[in-house]
Write a protein that holds these residues in place. Structure first.
Motif, mmCIF file in Angstrom:
data_model
loop_
_atom_site.group_PDB
_atom_site.id
_atom_site.type_symbol
_atom_site.label_atom_id
_atom_site.label_comp_id
_atom_site.label_asym_id
_atom_site.label_seq_id
_atom_site.Cartn_x
_atom_site.Cartn_y
_atom_site.Cartn_z
ATOM 1 N N LEU A 169 1.151 -1.342 0.364
ATOM 2 C CA LEU A 169 -0.130 -0.007 0.301
ATOM 3 C C LEU A 169 1.122 1.266 -0.080
ATOM 4 C CD1 LEU A 169 -2.580 -1.313 3.078
ATOM 5 C CD2 LEU A 169 -3.046 -1.230 0.262
ATOM 6 N N GLU A 173 -2.784 5.571 -0.726
ATOM 7 C CA GLU A 173 -3.429 3.965 -0.828
ATOM 8 C C GLU A 173 -4.278 4.836 0.383
ATOM 9 O OE1 GLU A 173 -2.671 1.724 -4.054
ATOM 10 O OE2 GLU A 173 -1.485 1.363 -2.036
ATOM 11 N N GLY A 177 -8.279 5.596 0.522
ATOM 12 C CA GLY A 177 -8.260 4.753 0.321
ATOM 13 C C GLY A 177 -9.083 4.070 1.249
#
Length: 475
Positions: A169, A173, A177
């Motif tokens: 990641l 992100e 995310g």
């Protein structure tokens, strides 16, 4: 924590936190904390929280069925408690010639281990002056080695081991995310108040005073959501532990990273608020506090919260990292360093430290504070003050002060600014005060304080020495 009081003639002053927060400079909303134009943490601004945040996509059978509650902006929640303005951090001449020479640090921090690595605490009066939320530049620091130079744009956190969808990641992100969560939490070094133990018998640790404790509002992605999105396997699949590993290169065990672990149950427990944190008090983490991302485990000792996080590994067994076993233990008092190594006491699971214990400290009167005794002061009450905390999300429910060695106790007034999470857990310190007649204070040979939490755990009277000098909480 006990304090000796002697009558002496002079004048003294006290620092009291202001009732309102200062205005932000330059119209910013970052609490007045400026970042240098060449700061290594630039380029990672955070949008305000949107309520309610969107949920991460997780396995259907493991989705949280409870409705998400709107996030409350922490500046609104604790606005009357904020005093975040501090003097600018600078390059410290003591860092010249070390791997940390590039880092700006607050000049008031008290260094505890010489030149390098940095281990420090703020002056206790400064810490109390700022109140409930500690400015990030004044937050205590525990480093085992040189601070890694993190870059937001290139940093990744690998999630691997017993997961169905391993991932690497990026910071964008993690920040964009996953639903962002903000958690107020008090961090405490397990060695807080170690100096008192070293005054009785030298431990293997350096002298922490009573300021190895700080409180911030941390922002990040929930570890639970990251693990579910990566498809953590079941208990039957031996996914029993979640290990964390940092980026720094350390000497322990012949050379290693800093690492530790928590159980699967802890990692997936939504009530524990475990975060992969990338912001502190609304700003990117400072280098000393783990930029760009660290683990936050509220209610636990700081040694479980790996900074500069690089890897998360789901495993059948707990971490085998050198620092997981050779640090953060409370061994029986008869165990010295030679015996601990000869009989492998480090590897006995019953002595590991996870959650904080109950503790309290007298901050007013301060060390060497002088109270004038005259016709005027003896007609007024003196206000004693301090802080208290407990671990595991337990609320402090009572604080008492004694002037006579524990024969009688006075109940203190509690100031608990924190709002519990939706599961009723409390992650932060609180403050206490009590008014005492000056003549009673004058007649006391020793003053002590003790705290109680909601499970009626309290502090022992006598100091309990241990090899690592940790978890000292005698009154």
């Amino acid at each position: 924590m006990a304090a000796s009081v002697e009558p002496r003639q002079s004048s003294f002053g006290r620092l009291d936190a202001p009732a309102t927060a200062p205005p932000a400079r330059n119209g910013s909303s970052n609490g007045g904390i400026r970042r240098r134009a060449d700061s290594p943490v630039r380029g990672c601004g955070f949008p305000p929280l949107i309520s309610p945040p969107r949920k991460a996509i997780v396995e259907e059978e493991e989705q949280d069925e409870e409705d998400e509650e709107p996030e409350e902006d922490w500046r609104e929640a604790y606005g009357s408690q904020l005093q975040l303005e501090v003097e600018p951090s600078t390059r410290d001449p003591r860092d010249e010639g070390t791997a940390d020479a590039w880092i700006d640090r607050n000049p008031s921090l008290i260094r505890l281990t010489g030149k390098h690595p940095l281990n420090c605490e703020p002056p206790l009066a400064r810490l109390m002056h700022h109140g409930f939320i500690t400015p990030a530049p004044l937050h205590y620091v525990r480093n085992h080695g040189a601070v890694p130079k993190g870059d937001w744009a290139t940093w990744t956190v690998e999630v691997t081991g017993l997961v169905r969808r391993p991932a690497r990641l990026t910071m964008d992100e993690l920040a964009n995310g996953f639903a962002a969560a903000e958690v107020p939490a008090t961090l405490v070094c397990a060695g807080n108040r170690r100096k008192e133990q070293n005054m009785v018998q030298q431990t293997v640790g350096f002298n922490w005073g009573a300021a190895g404790v700080s409180t911030s509002v941390w922002r990040g992605a929930r570890l639970r959501e990251v693990l579910l999105r990566c498809g953590i396997m079941s208990r039957k699949g031996q996914a029993l532990n979640v290990c964390f590993e940092g980026a720094e290169d350390l000497p322990g065990g012949g050379g290693s990273k800093y690492g530790t672990s928590v159980t699967r149950e802890w990692a997936l427990d939504p009530s524990r608020d475990i975060l992969l944190a990338y912001a502190q008090n609304g700003e990117p983490l400072l280098p000393d506090h783990g930029f760009p991302v660290r683990v936050l485990i509220p209610g636990c000792i700081g040694g479980r919260m790996v900074k500069w996080l690089r890897r998360i590994v789901v495993t059948p067994a707990e971490s085998d990292n050198y620092y997981h076993f050779k640090d953060n233990r409370v061994l029986p008092s008869h165990v010295d360093a030679e015996l601990a190594n000869a009989e492998a006491w480090w590897y006995r699971p019953e002595y590991i430290i996870n959650e904080l214990n109950t503790n309290s400290v007298i901050t007013t009167p301060g060390h060497d504070e002088i109270l004038p005794i005259n016709a005027f002061t003896t007609q007024r009450a003196y206000t004693m003050k301090g802080y208290a905390y407990s671990g595991g999300g337990k609320k402090i429910t009572r604080v008492e002060v004694t002037l006579d060695g524990g024969e009688s106790w006075m109940l203190c007034t509690l100031d608990i600014p924190e709002k519990p999470n939706k599961y009723g857990r409390y992650w932060c310190w609180c403050f206490w005060s009590v008014e005492i007649e000056v003549l009673d204070l004058l007649g006391a040979k020793e003053v002590a304080v003790r705290a109680w939490d909601q499970t009626h755990n309290t502090q022992p009277e006598k100091l309990i020495w241990n090899l690592m000098g940790m978890m000292n909480n005698c009154w």
